[in-house]
Design an enzyme around this catalytic site. Structure first.
Site, mmCIF file in Angstrom:
data_model
loop_
_atom_site.group_PDB
_atom_site.id
_atom_site.type_symbol
_atom_site.label_atom_id
_atom_site.label_comp_id
_atom_site.label_asym_id
_atom_site.label_seq_id
_atom_site.Cartn_x
_atom_site.Cartn_y
_atom_site.Cartn_z
ATOM 1 N N THR A 18 0.837 -1.212 0.000
ATOM 2 C CA THR A 18 0.000 0.000 0.000
ATOM 3 C C THR A 18 0.869 1.258 0.000
ATOM 4 O OG1 THR A 18 -1.540 -1.232 1.421
ATOM 5 C CG2 THR A 18 -1.950 1.110 1.166
ATOM 6 N N ARG A 22 7.934 -2.687 2.719
ATOM 7 C CA ARG A 22 8.145 -2.785 4.174
ATOM 8 C C ARG A 22 8.524 -4.200 4.541
ATOM 9 N NH1 ARG A 22 3.325 1.005 6.756
ATOM 10 N NH2 ARG A 22 3.707 2.694 5.294
ATOM 11 N N SER A 113 6.199 3.841 8.561
ATOM 12 C CA SER A 113 5.105 4.541 9.230
ATOM 13 C C SER A 113 4.952 4.111 10.685
ATOM 14 C CB SER A 113 3.822 4.330 8.431
ATOM 15 O OG SER A 113 2.807 5.160 8.923
ATOM 16 N N HIS A 114 3.785 3.585 11.031
ATOM 17 C CA HIS A 114 3.506 3.253 12.431
ATOM 18 C C HIS A 114 3.976 1.850 12.801
ATOM 19 C CE1 HIS A 114 0.511 1.809 9.744
ATOM 20 N NE2 HIS A 114 0.320 0.825 10.586
ATOM 21 N N LYS A 126 10.015 4.127 0.249
ATOM 22 C CA LYS A 126 9.110 4.384 -0.865
ATOM 23 C C LYS A 126 9.605 5.541 -1.705
ATOM 24 C CE LYS A 126 5.847 7.311 1.552
ATOM 25 N NZ LYS A 126 4.490 7.811 1.494
ATOM 26 N N ASP A 277 1.686 9.805 13.776
ATOM 27 C CA ASP A 277 2.275 8.465 13.701
ATOM 28 C C ASP A 277 3.770 8.513 13.429
ATOM 29 O OD1 ASP A 277 2.202 9.252 11.063
ATOM 30 O OD2 ASP A 277 1.861 7.221 10.330
ATOM 31 N N ASP A 279 5.757 8.392 10.838
ATOM 32 C CA ASP A 279 6.325 9.263 9.811
ATOM 33 C C ASP A 279 5.563 10.576 9.670
ATOM 34 O OD1 ASP A 279 4.160 7.827 8.778
ATOM 35 O OD2 ASP A 279 4.908 7.942 6.723
ATOM 36 N N ASP A 281 2.404 11.368 9.030
ATOM 37 C CA ASP A 281 1.327 11.652 8.077
ATOM 38 C C ASP A 281 -0.073 11.374 8.637
ATOM 39 O OD1 ASP A 281 1.657 8.920 8.013
ATOM 40 O OD2 ASP A 281 1.944 8.768 5.832
ATOM 41 N N ARG A 282 -0.144 10.696 9.785
ATOM 42 C CA ARG A 282 -1.476 10.426 10.353
ATOM 43 C C ARG A 282 -1.764 11.357 11.519
ATOM 44 N NH1 ARG A 282 -2.580 3.966 10.407
ATOM 45 N NH2 ARG A 282 -1.649 3.541 8.382
ATOM 46 N N THR A 344 -7.837 2.232 -1.149
ATOM 47 C CA THR A 344 -7.009 2.573 0.014
ATOM 48 C C THR A 344 -5.581 2.897 -0.409
ATOM 49 O OG1 THR A 344 -8.319 1.247 1.513
ATOM 50 C CG2 THR A 344 -6.029 1.587 2.121
ATOM 51 N N GLU A 364 -9.964 6.601 6.478
ATOM 52 C CA GLU A 364 -10.435 6.225 7.814
ATOM 53 C C GLU A 364 -9.274 5.885 8.761
ATOM 54 O OE1 GLU A 364 -9.668 2.922 8.686
ATOM 55 O OE2 GLU A 364 -8.873 2.762 6.638
ATOM 56 N N SER A 365 -8.109 5.591 8.186
ATOM 57 C CA SER A 365 -6.961 5.148 8.966
ATOM 58 C C SER A 365 -6.194 6.332 9.556
ATOM 59 C CB SER A 365 -6.048 4.309 8.081
ATOM 60 O OG SER A 365 -5.713 5.045 6.914
ATOM 61 N N LYS A 376 -0.739 12.491 3.022
ATOM 62 C CA LYS A 376 -1.554 12.883 4.158
ATOM 63 C C LYS A 376 -0.649 13.590 5.155
ATOM 64 C CE LYS A 376 -1.559 8.132 6.026
ATOM 65 N NZ LYS A 376 -1.078 7.254 4.941
ATOM 66 N N ARG A 496 -8.872 -6.480 7.766
ATOM 67 C CA ARG A 496 -9.546 -5.279 8.257
ATOM 68 C C ARG A 496 -11.020 -5.362 7.877
ATOM 69 N NH1 ARG A 496 -5.080 -2.584 9.691
ATOM 70 N NH2 ARG A 496 -3.412 -2.113 8.203
HETATM 71 C C1 VG1 Z 1 -2.834 1.302 5.858
HETATM 72 C C2 VG1 Z 1 -4.104 2.127 5.869
HETATM 73 C C3 VG1 Z 1 -4.162 3.028 4.646
HETATM 74 C C4 VG1 Z 1 -2.894 3.903 4.601
HETATM 75 C C5 VG1 Z 1 -1.658 3.003 4.646
HETATM 76 C C6 VG1 Z 1 -0.387 3.798 4.724
HETATM 77 O O1 VG1 Z 1 -2.820 0.456 4.735
HETATM 78 O O2 VG1 Z 1 -5.240 1.296 5.912
HETATM 79 O O3 VG1 Z 1 -5.326 3.802 4.690
HETATM 80 O O4 VG1 Z 1 -2.873 4.686 3.442
HETATM 81 O O5 VG1 Z 1 -1.708 2.162 5.798
HETATM 82 O O6 VG1 Z 1 -0.402 4.679 5.813
HETATM 83 P P1 VG1 Z 1 -3.221 -1.114 4.802
HETATM 84 O O7 VG1 Z 1 -2.973 -1.642 3.432
HETATM 85 O O8 VG1 Z 1 -2.374 -1.708 5.869
HETATM 86 O O9 VG1 Z 1 -4.663 -1.116 5.193
HETATM 87 V V1 VG1 Z 1 1.018 5.015 6.607
HETATM 88 O O10 VG1 Z 1 0.670 6.177 7.728
HETATM 89 O O11 VG1 Z 1 1.480 3.523 7.037
HETATM 90 O O12 VG1 Z 1 2.135 5.548 5.380
HETATM 91 CO CO CO Z 2 2.289 7.047 8.358
#
Ligand code: VG1
Ligand code: CO
Length: 543
Positions: A18, A22, A113-114, A126, A277, A279, A281-282, A344, A364-365, A376, A496
């Site tokens: 996504t 990772r 990210s998280h 990325k 989070d 990085d 962005d959340r 997503t 939603e995340s 984001k 999910r």
């Molecule tokens: C998750 C979230 C998605 C978000 C992605 C990256 O993906 O659901 O909405 O864009 O993480 O966010 P997945 O495929 O695990 O549902 V971040 O803050 O990790 O760059």
């Molecule tokens: Co993030």
């Protein structure tokens, strides 16, 4: 300085998910693993000779090691300049802002990210385009295809760059410039929001707390919120980025941001709380004893954008990811603007933003953002909220209640089943598809399925098609249940389940969402046979 062509062999597991590639740190530490992927990115890109690359990451373990390797590879591959963030710290939205500001060719962001960090945690990488947007699927697939045939990568011999001081160095013919991590981003925020109004709010008896969760946003929040906006020192907690995020899980939700949640639900809670989070962005937005769902947050920002300096000209449209609740759709309808529904992942918003079809986007995340960058943006959302609070002089809870009274409330929850067996997860998804023909018209109490499908998206701008983006059960009363597998995890599979129901009746809007959604949650478990197939009685995380 000498240029080396290092022979290598492909790794079979370098398909980006996504949001980039990772893997466990130990996977990235295998000889050639990172270099193979970086060379594959370069091989998939056209005409970057002499151009600028932006480089930085969320500060997690292996960040600095990876940066040194990438600088030497960029020099060997003919980039003209690398803008690298001081100490390697660059939040995802700040990277997007820097790429845009300096008209860079693109950028490499090192982040998972998280996902947990540290020696035994995860690492990620990325690529972002000249627009600042995460690479679209056509590019990520081209990179993946390069990883399958790679035979060598190029790297120069050079001493490591001192990332701790700003300044310029030559690596061969390539200039490396160590830049301030925060200032370009902070300047952009000052353009968009009324800093004077927020300053006044923060100087009043308004109290707030921002939790940086020992991840990348600490330095940004301290400069912007404490130094520039005058919030009392200590308003930003867990502010120092640590290579293992302090052993925590910087995913801003009610489960993982426990320090902040405890503060905001205490008797003497501050008026406003927020977290970001790994990085940056959340974002999670909390009022005094009040949680704002990310879907509602997008809707509130959309409804109040006319109050904000940077958005006073009006919104061209809004976009949300498919599983995100339809709260923003209601606002868009009233404003007479389009609301787009994308798969997503932020990469799907890029074309719409570039074509000026949308101004705000959200997932939603805990992701919200706008056309100011192509990612984001956690702190941006916090500042947007602070600016709304400064103008409206109401509590977060009052703003939400008023919003629901006007537009109706979309009760919403997401149930995650983490680290389940991948095979079982596939069986569960296939089991749902096998029921598509017979589910319509099937009733559970008040709920009747009207339509079900596996979401397929045709990008309205470039017409690219993305299939199998999540199974949707759409009910005749507007309720929805959606199932998808995570594309960011590094172990097993994560299922999910997204559950949503619309409640226009004000007298029923104050319930707890798990209670309000209980009948639909039962349907979701029943139809997918979640307990039988995963062996799990309860979800791992509820948001
Ligand atoms: C998750 C979230 C998605 C978000 C992605 C990256 O993906 O659901 O909405 O864009 O993480 O966010 P997945 O495929 O695990 O549902 V971040 O803050 O990790 O760059
Ligand atoms: Co993030």
């Amino acid at each position: 300085m000498s240029l080396h062509h290092i022979p290598t062999t492909p790794f079979a597991d370098q398909r980006p998910g996504t949001s980039g590639l990772r893997k466990k740190v130990s996977v990235f530490q295998q000889p050639h693993y990172l270099a193979n992927f970086v060379q594959s990115i370069f091989n998939a890109l056209p005409d970057y000779q002499g151009q600028t690359l932006v480089l930085g990451g969320d500060g997690r373990y292996y960040n600095k090691t990876a940066i040194q390797i990438i600088i030497k590879m960029a020099a060997a591959n003919g980039f003209g300049r690398v803008l690298v963030a001081q100490n390697g710290i660059l939040s995802t939205p700040a990277a997007s802002a820097v790429i845009r500001k300096y008209s860079a060719f693109g950028g490499i962001i090192l982040s998972a990210s998280h996902n947990p960090a540290g020696k035994d945690g995860d690492f990620g990488i990325k690529y972002n385009m000249a627009s600042g947007s995460p690479a679209p699927e056509a590019i990520t697939e081209a990179v993946f295809s390069q990883t399958k045939t790679i035979r060598e990568y190029q790297i120069v011999d050079h001493a490591d760059i001192d990332l701790s001081v700003q300044g310029q160095t030559l690596v061969g013919d390539m200039q490396v410039e160590v830049i301030d991590s925060v200032s370009d981003y902070a300047a952009l925020m000052a353009d968009l929001f009324d800093f004077a109004a927020i300053k006044k709010l923060l100087a009043s008896d308004f109290r707030f707390c921002f939790d940086a969760m020992h991840a990348v946003t600490g330095p940004y929040a301290q400069v912007i919120l404490e130094q520039e906006l005058g919030a009392p020192q200590g308003s930003v907690i867990n502010a120092v980025p640590l290579a293992d995020f302090g052993g925590g899980h910087p995913d801003p939700n009610l489960t993982y941001a426990e320090d902040l949640v405890e503060k905001l639900f205490a008797d003497d809670a501050p008026d406003f709380g927020a977290a970001s989070d790994g990085d940056g962005d959340r974002n999670m937005i909390l009022g005094k004893q009040f949680f704002v769902t990310p879907s509602d947050s997008l809707a509130v920002l959309t409804a109040n954008a006319h109050l904000i300096k940077g958005y006073q000209a009006g919104l061209t449209g809004v976009a949300r990811s498919m599983p995100t609740s339809q709260a923003a759709d209601k606002v868009a309808q009233k404003l007479g603007i389009n609301c787009f529904e994308t798969p997503t992942g932020w990469k799907f918003f890029g074309t719409l933003l570039d074509a000026n079809q949308v101004t705000l986007c959200g997932e939603e995340s805990f992701g919200t953002g706008s056309n100011h960058v192509r990612e984001k943006d956690g702190l941006w959302a916090v500042l947007f909220w602070l600016n709304i609070l400064a103008v409206r002089q109401q509590s977060v809870a009052d703003i939400l209640r008023q919003h629901w009274a006007e537009f109706g409330r979309h009760f919403y929850t997401r149930h995650d089943y983490a680290n389940i067996d991948k095979k079982q997860a596939d069986i569960l998804m296939q089991g749902l598809k096998d029921q598509f023909a017979r589910l319509p018209l099937h009733r559970w109490g008040d709920f009747e399925i009207q339509h079900c499908d596996d979401f397929s998206y045709t990008d309205p701008i470039d017409h690219s098609i993305s299939r199998e983006q999540g199974i949707r059960l759409l009910f005749s009363n507007g309720a929805r249940i959606i199932y998808r597998q995570s594309g960011t995890g590094t172990e097993g599979a994560t299922l999910r389940v997204y559950i949503e129901n619309y409640e226009p009746d004000v007298s029923k809007q104050q319930q707890d969402s798990q209670q309000a959604l209980a009948p639909l949650i039962a349907v979701a478990q029943d139809v997918a046979k979640i307990r039988e197939l995963t062996g799990r009685e309860q979800p791992t995380v509820i948001t």
